[in-house]
Design an enzyme around this catalytic site. Structure first.
Site, PDB file in Angstrom:
ATOM      1  N   LYS A 123     -18.237  -5.203  23.535  1.00 15.78           N
ATOM      2  CA  LYS A 123     -18.158  -6.635  23.287  1.00 15.78           C
ATOM      3  C   LYS A 123     -17.800  -7.332  24.599  1.00 15.78           C
ATOM      4  O   LYS A 123     -16.646  -7.350  25.012  1.00 15.78           O
ATOM      5  CB  LYS A 123     -17.090  -6.974  22.227  1.00 15.78           C
ATOM      6  CG  LYS A 123     -17.289  -8.401  21.700  1.00 15.78           C
ATOM      7  CD  LYS A 123     -16.025  -9.140  21.369  1.00 15.78           C
ATOM      8  CE  LYS A 123     -15.335  -9.785  22.509  1.00 15.78           C
ATOM      9  NZ  LYS A 123     -16.048 -10.875  23.202  1.00 15.78           N
ATOM     10  N   GLU A 133       0.227 -15.519  36.549  1.00 17.31           N
ATOM     11  CA  GLU A 133      -1.105 -15.194  37.054  1.00 17.31           C
ATOM     12  C   GLU A 133      -1.934 -16.477  36.999  1.00 17.31           C
ATOM     13  O   GLU A 133      -2.162 -17.033  35.919  1.00 17.31           O
ATOM     14  CB  GLU A 133      -1.750 -14.116  36.174  1.00 17.31           C
ATOM     15  CG  GLU A 133      -3.113 -13.710  36.684  1.00 17.31           C
ATOM     16  CD  GLU A 133      -3.812 -12.683  35.787  1.00 17.31           C
ATOM     17  OE1 GLU A 133      -3.803 -12.857  34.561  1.00 17.31           O
ATOM     18  OE2 GLU A 133      -4.372 -11.715  36.341  1.00 17.31           O
ATOM     19  N   CYS A 153      -8.204  -9.629  38.905  1.00 16.67           N
ATOM     20  CA  CYS A 153      -6.919  -9.094  38.431  1.00 16.67           C
ATOM     21  C   CYS A 153      -6.107  -8.517  39.577  1.00 16.67           C
ATOM     22  O   CYS A 153      -4.881  -8.479  39.519  1.00 16.67           O
ATOM     23  CB  CYS A 153      -7.162  -8.037  37.363  1.00 16.67           C
ATOM     24  SG  CYS A 153      -8.338  -6.782  37.900  1.00 16.67           S
ATOM     25  N   GLU A 199      -6.283  -2.557  30.554  1.00 20.63           N
ATOM     26  CA  GLU A 199      -6.286  -3.029  31.952  1.00 20.63           C
ATOM     27  C   GLU A 199      -6.028  -4.523  31.887  1.00 20.63           C
ATOM     28  O   GLU A 199      -6.894  -5.283  31.455  1.00 20.63           O
ATOM     29  CB  GLU A 199      -7.655  -2.762  32.597  1.00 20.63           C
ATOM     30  CG  GLU A 199      -8.055  -1.309  32.671  1.00 20.63           C
ATOM     31  CD  GLU A 199      -7.332  -0.543  33.768  1.00 20.63           C
ATOM     32  OE1 GLU A 199      -6.530  -1.147  34.506  1.00 20.63           O
ATOM     33  OE2 GLU A 199      -7.552   0.668  33.861  1.00 20.63           O
TER      34      GLU A 199
HETATM   35  P1  NAD Z   1      -9.041 -12.428  27.598  1.00 20.02           P
HETATM   36  O1  NAD Z   1      -7.915 -11.520  27.288  1.00 20.02           O
HETATM   37  O2  NAD Z   1      -8.982 -13.824  27.142  1.00 20.02           O
HETATM   38  O3  NAD Z   1     -10.405 -11.834  27.026  1.00 20.02           O
HETATM   39  C1  NAD Z   1     -10.862 -10.544  27.324  1.00 20.02           C
HETATM   40  C2  NAD Z   1     -11.786 -10.070  26.212  1.00 20.02           C
HETATM   41  O4  NAD Z   1     -11.023  -9.948  25.016  1.00 20.02           O
HETATM   42  C3  NAD Z   1     -12.943 -11.010  25.905  1.00 20.02           C
HETATM   43  O5  NAD Z   1     -14.095 -10.260  25.606  1.00 20.02           O
HETATM   44  C4  NAD Z   1     -12.442 -11.733  24.668  1.00 20.02           C
HETATM   45  O6  NAD Z   1     -13.484 -12.225  23.840  1.00 20.02           O
HETATM   46  C5  NAD Z   1     -11.682 -10.627  23.961  1.00 20.02           C
HETATM   47  N1  NAD Z   1     -10.656 -11.087  23.019  1.00 20.02           N
HETATM   48  C6  NAD Z   1      -9.975 -12.259  23.011  1.00 20.02           C
HETATM   49  N2  NAD Z   1      -9.120 -12.306  21.967  1.00 20.02           N
HETATM   50  C7  NAD Z   1      -9.252 -11.139  21.308  1.00 20.02           C
HETATM   51  C8  NAD Z   1      -8.639 -10.582  20.153  1.00 20.02           C
HETATM   52  N3  NAD Z   1      -7.689 -11.241  19.481  1.00 20.02           N
HETATM   53  N4  NAD Z   1      -9.001  -9.344  19.769  1.00 20.02           N
HETATM   54  C9  NAD Z   1      -9.934  -8.651  20.439  1.00 20.02           C
HETATM   55  N5  NAD Z   1     -10.565  -9.126  21.530  1.00 20.02           N
HETATM   56  C10 NAD Z   1     -10.231 -10.353  21.963  1.00 20.02           C
HETATM   57  O7  NAD Z   1      -9.236 -12.326  29.188  1.00 20.02           O
HETATM   58  P2  NAD Z   1     -10.251 -13.119  30.102  1.00 20.02           P
HETATM   59  O8  NAD Z   1      -9.790 -14.517  30.202  1.00 20.02           O
HETATM   60  O9  NAD Z   1     -11.649 -12.842  29.669  1.00 20.02           O
HETATM   61  O10 NAD Z   1     -10.038 -12.355  31.500  1.00 20.02           O
HETATM   62  C11 NAD Z   1      -9.024 -12.674  32.368  1.00 20.02           C
HETATM   63  C12 NAD Z   1      -7.879 -11.700  32.266  1.00 20.02           C
HETATM   64  O11 NAD Z   1      -8.356 -10.363  32.413  1.00 20.02           O
HETATM   65  C13 NAD Z   1      -6.854 -11.867  33.372  1.00 20.02           C
HETATM   66  O12 NAD Z   1      -5.562 -11.775  32.848  1.00 20.02           O
HETATM   67  C14 NAD Z   1      -7.126 -10.696  34.303  1.00 20.02           C
HETATM   68  O13 NAD Z   1      -6.051 -10.300  35.098  1.00 20.02           O
HETATM   69  C15 NAD Z   1      -7.528  -9.650  33.344  1.00 20.02           C
HETATM   70  N6  NAD Z   1      -8.290  -8.613  34.015  1.00 20.02           N
HETATM   71  C16 NAD Z   1      -7.703  -7.399  34.225  1.00 20.02           C
HETATM   72  C17 NAD Z   1      -8.397  -6.407  34.905  1.00 20.02           C
HETATM   73  C18 NAD Z   1      -7.805  -5.052  35.150  1.00 20.02           C
HETATM   74  O14 NAD Z   1      -8.560  -4.127  35.437  1.00 20.02           O
HETATM   75  N7  NAD Z   1      -6.513  -4.868  35.013  1.00 20.02           N
HETATM   76  C19 NAD Z   1      -9.673  -6.662  35.391  1.00 20.02           C
HETATM   77  C20 NAD Z   1     -10.230  -7.918  35.169  1.00 20.02           C
HETATM   78  C21 NAD Z   1      -9.531  -8.883  34.468  1.00 20.02           C
END
Ligand code: NAD
Length: 455
Positions: A154, A356, A263, A229
């Site tokens: 997803k 962040e 990230c 992650e």
């Molecule tokens: P997000 O947590 O809002 O969304 C990530 C994914 O989770 C999306 O596909 C979203 O649709 C899904 N999602 C949202 N709510 C959900 C729920 N309740 N249940 C299941 N899935 C759900 O994050 P974002 O805004 O897309 O990305 C930014 C964040 O990702 C930042 O905090 C960044 O640091 C982190 N990130 C971490 C890494 C790493 O490797 N540690 C890499 C890239 C991004």
């Protein structure tokens, strides 16, 4: 199904309307993955390797197409997009070797021999963010498939296009129907359904710490395996004994790459007090040299933010009166633009130094000595990455060992490689992706005892 409008961040125009999946479509994808699992698990290791190699070759043949799609969908410079798709290909190539290296142990025990097997988990749900869409998905897909699992990916609803295209390319490359499934829809419906679905054995998630925490809690209901992650607020420590010029010239790339939506962004730049002026002087030129603009122009080095909402959030970290030491350029007109911005000096307790930001805003925080630098670096809920710049090799290693983070670099800001483990400490998550052991996260260990003793 209703549709989902995918917006191009550089133009604010609709790039494509795609069908929006819901719970029903997610259940159908899980059912397809479940049906495909027994046959995929039983593909001989060498044959599975061949299929993954064919997939890598097919992706390579579509390198430019995927790069353009990613550049437009995520608003990233085309040169960066090409690099990311290159990493997707390299990741699949790396895990081509994995099916034939899922080794177990033989353990001598009384009366016979015990042996261990690494068994695939079954259907694995992969939930990914919008900042490095296909690259992060590949870090999960390649080892999961190599280990014999089937997958439901997803992608983030803001950037689903390369994942959708990937599913088509996988089929064309000969990956059997049902092994790779992509559902495009909101996290709260499709993502949540994957997390609660009894037929999903594991969730591999990359995204925010807040969503990761709720996923871990909900996955407990079905004792799902989970790897997370999550977010970061990484420190870049620059000692006065370092090559300060080199550290300053490298610092903008480490925080403004991908418009700061990274990230691993080293957004807390800790500089020893006596070196702050020299550091900022060199950094100024490097920030002004950043070319912010059209992602499809090869000269562009920074694109727009992903959305209007993200720009609003990032702006809130630079209110009127913020200590702006350096502000780069950004275009006017349509597009979610934000200039690279360096705040200095910043109090370590300021919101900009704690949260962040996920945008092109860096904080310069002065420190006095080594102990002070380590204390500041570790004073965060996160622990993803970080850097140490120093001319003293022993100090570099000492400080890197003292930093509570999963991915560190000395006299460099690079932290992600296909061949080395990647993941967080503390609230940046748990589990490791990439590197030789990533398949461990997509298998369970089975022990079989074989009685050899005669009665
Ligand atoms: P997000 O947590 O809002 O969304 C990530 C994914 O989770 C999306 O596909 C979203 O649709 C899904 N999602 C949202 N709510 C959900 C729920 N309740 N249940 C299941 N899935 C759900 O994050 P974002 O805004 O897309 O990305 C930014 C964040 O990702 C930042 O905090 C960044 O640091 C982190 N990130 C971490 C890494 C790493 O490797 N540690 C890499 C890239 C991004």
């Amino acid at each position: 199904m209703t549709t989902l409008s995918v917006i191009e961040p550089a133009t604010e125009q609709v790039l494509r309307e795609v069908p929006r999946a819901g719970v029903e479509e997610t259940d159908a994808a899980v059912a397809a993955a479940k049906a495909a699992f027994p046959a995929w698990r039983d593909v001989a290791p060498g044959d599975r390797a061949t299929l993954l190699r064919r997939l890598a070759d097919h992706l390579e043949a579509h390198h430019e197409e995927l790069s353009l799609l990613e550049a437009r969908d995520a608003g990233k410079p085309i040169t960066s997009a090409r690099g990311e798709i290159g990493m997707v290909i390299a990741t699949f190539r790396y895990y081509v070797g994995a099916p034939e290296r899922l080794l177990g142990d033989t353990i001598p025990v009384a009366g016979g021999i015990a042996m261990t097997f690494r068994e695939p988990l079954g259907v694995v749900g992969l939930i990914t963010p919008w900042n490095f869409p296909l690259a992060i998905a590949s870090w999960k897909m390649a080892p999961a498939l190599a280990a014999g699992n089937t997958i439901v990916l997803k992608p983030a609803e803001l950037t689903p296009l390369t994942a959708m295209r990937f599913a088509e390319l996988a089929l064309e490359a000969g990956i059997p129907e049902g092994v790779v499934n992509v559902v495009v829809g909101p996290g709260r419906t499709c993502g949540q359904r994957l997390v609660e679905h009894p037929d999903v054995a594991k969730i591999a998630f990359t995204g925010s710490t807040a969503v990761g925490s709720s996923i871990a809690a909900e996955a407990a209901g079905t004792i799902k395996r989970v790897t997370l992650e999550l977010g970061g607020k990484s420190a870049n420590i620059v000692f006065a004994d370092a090559d300060v010029r080199a550290a300053a010239l490298a610092a903008p790339g480490a925080v403004f790459d991908n418009a700061g939506q990274d990230c691993c962004a080293r957004s807390r730049i800790l500089v020893q007090e006596s070196a702050v002026d020299e550091f900022l002087e060199h950094m100024e030129g490097a920030v002004q040299a950043i070319r912010v603009g059209d992602p499809l122009d090869p000269a562009t080095t920074m694109g727009p933010l992903i959305s209007a909402g993200q720009r609003e959030t990032v702006s809130s970290f630079v209110p009127d009166g913020a200590p702006v030491a350096i502000r780069g350029q950004a275009p006017d007109g349509p597009g979610f633009w934000f200039p690279p911005t360096v705040l200095s000096p910043v109090d370590p307790g300021d919101r900009a130094a704690v949260d962040e930001i996920f945008g092109p805003v860096a904080c310069v925080i002065p420190f006095s000595d080594e102990a002070h630098a380590i204390r500041l670096a570790n004073d965060t809920i996160y622990g993803l990455s970080g850097s140490v710049w120093t001319g003293d090799g022993a100090r570099g290693l000492r400080v890197a060992r003292a930093m509570e983070a999963g991915n560190l670099s000395i006299n460099s800001n690079s932290s992600v490689r296909v061949t080395t483990p990647f993941g967080g400490f503390k609230q940046s998550g748990y589990g490791r992706e990439l590197g030789p052991h990533a398949t461990d996260a997509y298998t369970d260990v089975k022990t079989v005892y074989y009685r050899t003793q005669e009665d």
